[in-house]
Design a protein around this motif. Structure first.
Motif, short mmCIF file in Angstrom:
data_model
loop_
_atom_site.label_atom_id
_atom_site.label_comp_id
_atom_site.label_asym_id
_atom_site.label_seq_id
_atom_site.Cartn_x
_atom_site.Cartn_y
_atom_site.Cartn_z
N VAL A 5 -67.27 6.57 -13.21
CA VAL A 5 -67.24 6.16 -14.61
C VAL A 5 -67.50 4.67 -14.69
CG1 VAL A 5 -65.86 6.01 -16.71
CG2 VAL A 5 -65.63 8.00 -15.22
N ALA A 6 -68.57 4.30 -15.38
CA ALA A 6 -68.94 2.88 -15.49
C ALA A 6 -67.92 2.13 -16.34
CB ALA A 6 -70.32 2.75 -16.11
N GLY A 7 -67.73 0.87 -16.02
CA GLY A 7 -66.84 0.04 -16.81
C GLY A 7 -67.43 -0.26 -18.18
N THR A 8 -66.63 -0.88 -19.02
CA THR A 8 -67.07 -1.23 -20.37
C THR A 8 -67.92 -2.50 -20.33
OG1 THR A 8 -65.07 -0.27 -21.30
CG2 THR A 8 -66.32 -1.76 -22.71
N SER A 9 -69.01 -2.45 -21.06
CA SER A 9 -69.88 -3.63 -21.16
C SER A 9 -70.17 -3.92 -22.62
CB SER A 9 -71.19 -3.41 -20.41
OG SER A 9 -72.08 -4.48 -20.63
N LYS A 10 -69.97 -5.15 -23.04
CA LYS A 10 -70.29 -5.54 -24.41
C LYS A 10 -71.77 -5.88 -24.55
CE LYS A 10 -65.65 -7.33 -25.38
NZ LYS A 10 -64.85 -8.50 -25.80
N LYS A 11 -72.44 -5.95 -23.41
CA LYS A 11 -73.85 -6.31 -23.41
C LYS A 11 -74.71 -5.13 -23.85
CE LYS A 11 -77.43 -7.94 -20.19
NZ LYS A 11 -77.71 -8.29 -18.78
N LEU A 12 -75.74 -5.40 -24.64
CA LEU A 12 -76.75 -4.41 -24.98
C LEU A 12 -78.03 -4.78 -24.25
CD1 LEU A 12 -76.13 -4.05 -28.83
CD2 LEU A 12 -75.31 -2.58 -27.00
N ILE A 13 -78.85 -3.78 -24.00
CA ILE A 13 -80.03 -4.03 -23.17
C ILE A 13 -81.26 -3.41 -23.82
CG2 ILE A 13 -79.79 -1.94 -21.76
CD1 ILE A 13 -80.52 -3.69 -19.32
N LYS A 14 -82.38 -4.08 -23.65
CA LYS A 14 -83.66 -3.54 -24.09
C LYS A 14 -84.60 -3.61 -22.90
CE LYS A 14 -87.40 -4.19 -27.45
NZ LYS A 14 -87.91 -5.01 -28.58
N THR A 15 -85.05 -2.44 -22.44
CA THR A 15 -85.87 -2.42 -21.23
C THR A 15 -86.65 -1.12 -21.17
OG1 THR A 15 -85.81 -2.80 -18.84
CG2 THR A 15 -84.12 -1.36 -19.74
N LYS A 16 -87.51 -1.05 -20.18
CA LYS A 16 -88.28 0.17 -19.93
C LYS A 16 -88.39 0.35 -18.42
CE LYS A 16 -91.77 1.20 -22.63
NZ LYS A 16 -93.11 1.27 -23.26
N ILE A 17 -88.23 1.59 -17.95
CA ILE A 17 -88.30 1.85 -16.52
C ILE A 17 -89.20 3.05 -16.27
CG2 ILE A 17 -86.22 3.33 -16.50
CD1 ILE A 17 -85.62 2.08 -13.70
N TYR A 18 -89.88 3.01 -15.13
CA TYR A 18 -90.78 4.08 -14.72
C TYR A 18 -90.26 4.64 -13.39
CZ TYR A 18 -93.63 1.51 -18.06
OH TYR A 18 -94.08 0.87 -19.18
N THR A 19 -90.07 5.94 -13.33
CA THR A 19 -89.50 6.53 -12.11
C THR A 19 -90.33 7.70 -11.61
OG1 THR A 19 -88.10 8.11 -13.30
CG2 THR A 19 -87.18 5.92 -12.89
N LEU A 20 -90.23 7.93 -10.32
CA LEU A 20 -90.81 9.11 -9.68
C LEU A 20 -89.72 9.74 -8.82
CD1 LEU A 20 -94.25 7.71 -8.39
CD2 LEU A 20 -93.95 9.43 -10.17
N ALA A 21 -89.54 11.05 -8.95
CA ALA A 21 -88.59 11.76 -8.10
C ALA A 21 -89.24 13.04 -7.61
CB ALA A 21 -87.30 12.06 -8.86
N PRO A 22 -88.97 13.39 -6.35
CA PRO A 22 -89.66 14.54 -5.77
C PRO A 22 -88.98 15.87 -6.04
CG PRO A 22 -88.27 13.54 -4.13
CD PRO A 22 -88.12 12.69 -5.38
N ALA A 131 -82.14 10.62 -13.77
CA ALA A 131 -80.87 10.10 -13.25
C ALA A 131 -81.06 8.78 -12.52
CB ALA A 131 -80.22 11.13 -12.33
N ILE A 132 -82.11 8.67 -11.71
CA ILE A 132 -82.31 7.42 -10.97
C ILE A 132 -82.70 6.31 -11.95
CG2 ILE A 132 -84.77 7.74 -10.42
CD1 ILE A 132 -82.05 6.32 -8.07
N GLY A 133 -83.41 6.66 -13.02
CA GLY A 133 -83.74 5.68 -14.04
C GLY A 133 -82.50 5.17 -14.77
N ILE A 134 -81.61 6.10 -15.13
CA ILE A 134 -80.36 5.72 -15.80
C ILE A 134 -79.54 4.78 -14.93
CG2 ILE A 134 -78.12 6.65 -16.55
CD1 ILE A 134 -79.70 9.10 -17.58
N MET A 135 -79.49 5.07 -13.64
CA MET A 135 -78.67 4.24 -12.76
C MET A 135 -79.30 2.87 -12.52
SD MET A 135 -75.85 5.49 -12.32
CE MET A 135 -75.37 4.13 -11.24
N GLN A 136 -80.61 2.79 -12.48
CA GLN A 136 -81.24 1.48 -12.34
C GLN A 136 -81.03 0.65 -13.60
OE1 GLN A 136 -82.45 0.07 -9.70
NE2 GLN A 136 -82.30 1.86 -8.37
N ILE A 137 -81.05 1.31 -14.76
CA ILE A 137 -80.76 0.61 -16.01
C ILE A 137 -79.30 0.15 -16.02
CG2 ILE A 137 -80.55 0.90 -18.52
CD1 ILE A 137 -82.93 2.96 -18.18
N GLU A 138 -78.39 1.01 -15.56
CA GLU A 138 -76.98 0.63 -15.50
C GLU A 138 -76.78 -0.56 -14.58
OE1 GLU A 138 -73.83 3.61 -15.71
OE2 GLU A 138 -73.14 2.94 -13.74
#
Length: 364
Positions: A5-22, A131-138
């Motif tokens: 469970v990730a901790g609380t963050s008051k920060k908001l983020i704006k980004t884009k990520i590209y992922t490949l998973a096999p 999932a790997i994209g979500i974690m890289q954003i986190e």
């Protein structure tokens, strides 16, 4: 798991990520589950190199926190009600462990470079790529403070919430998911690289896999339905025992590279999987006539040449032909001459073992 469970963050983020998973192909199969996405038995698989899902995730902050994730999903740039429903359910579960998702709007597009819904683990690769994209954003949200071990383990954990076998598509070359006494560190919550548990023989790091596309139509019976039918299956307990026994045998094979002992494990697992479907209360058959013909020709070729070539299948009619890198030319000549005619539109995907998911915050 509280540790994810990730901790609380008051920060908001704006980004884009590209992922490949096999995609991945299981040697010991996962079939049946208990509780929520917990496997009845452990499984182990090769992660593939070329058969992949590609996902683009754009993250935008929202002013008012929501009770459910806000998401726009397209498949190959087109709306898809079926896939959108699955993605919404996945993100709802993921938000319990990544509460920052409720502070952001996600625009997601996903695509595969292989047929989906036809038994080639497209759900695994697509959920793993998200999932790997979500974690890289986190990780970016928390100033890149997450350890690589935590990041990958949690990505596998999250992927499992969307598709059980997706837990095995985050890393490579081989991953075990599900608790086994023969594989320390293995667990039901996320996949673990086999080479972090034992000394994996080099032959398995370059293994080849040709996927014979016998039929790419969507399956009439989904894997989710098949898993559910294991709840009251007459052979349920026998199957669990068989899988554990096969894993015990596989432990030695993976360290010695003894392919003569690998073949019966892999092929019994494939045939056992489909036997379970055929003997369920609502029985069904996913084999096609050319599936059976191709299997027989692979067996005949192995007997006549004494070469360690083997077959396996997931929950579909398409066949994975497995063989060591050293036999690549010889085996692929056989595949093109004898098996290609059995494939729909002569379609074969030549692939091999790969390292797992990749990502980038810039489009390549």
């Amino acid at each position: 798991m509280k540790t994810f469970v990730a901790g609380t963050s008051k920060k908001l983020i704006k980004t884009k990520i590209y992922t490949l998973a096999p995609s991945n192909i299981a040697l010991v199969k996962y079939w049946g589950k208990r509780d929520f996405q917990i496997p009845l038995n452990p499984s182990v698989s090769f992660s593939l190199k070329k058969a992949q899902s590609k996902t683009e995730i754009e993250v935008l902050p929202i002013k008012t926190k929501r009770n459910l994730p806000s998401v726009e999903f397209t498949f190959e740039k087109k709306p898809s009600k079926v896939f959108s429903s699955k993605v919404n359910a996945f993100l709802k579960h993921a938000s319990r462990y990544c509460p920052w998702l409720l502070d952001h709007h996600l625009v997601i597009d996903s695509e595969n470079n292989f047929p989906h819904s036809s038994g080639i683990a497209s759900s695994a690769s697509s959920m793993a790529s998200m999932a790997i994209g979500i974690m890289q954003i986190e990780n970016q949200l928390f100033e890149n403070t997450l350890s690589p071990t935590h990041l990958l383990s949690k990505a596998s954990f999250l992927a499992r919430l969307g598709s059980g076998s997706a837990a095995r598509s985050i890393e490579g070359p081989m991953v075990i998911w599900g608790e086994s006494s023969r594989f320390p560190k293995s667990n039901n919550q996320y996949g673990v690289r086999v080479d972090q548990i034992l000394e994996l023989h080099p032959i398995f790091k370059t293994f080849c896999n040709a996927i014979l596309i016998i039929d790419y139509k969507s399956k009439k019976v989904s894997s989710s339905t098949g898993h559910h039918l294991m709840n009251d299956h007459p052979y349920r307990e026998s199957r669990i025992l068989q899988a554990h026994n096969h894993l015990g045998e596989l432990e030695e094979v993976l360290t010695t590279g003894d392919l003569s002992n690998l073949i019966p494990i892999v092929e019994r697992e494939a045939l056992s999987l489909h036997s379970l479907m055929m003997s369920s209360s609502d029985y069904y058959l996913l084999f096609k006539p050319n599936t059976v013909q191709a299997i027989n020709e692979i067996i005949d070729f192995r007997k006549s040449t004494k070469l360690p070539i083997m077959f396996t299948l997931d929950a579909g009619p398409n066949i994975h032909v497995l063989y060591p890198q050293a036999l690549k030319a010889q085996v692929e000549e056989f595949i093109k001459l004898q098996l290609k005619r059995l494939c729909l539109n002569n379609q074969i995907l030549f692939d091999g073992v790969g390292p797992g998911a990749t990502w980038s915050f810039s489009k390549k």
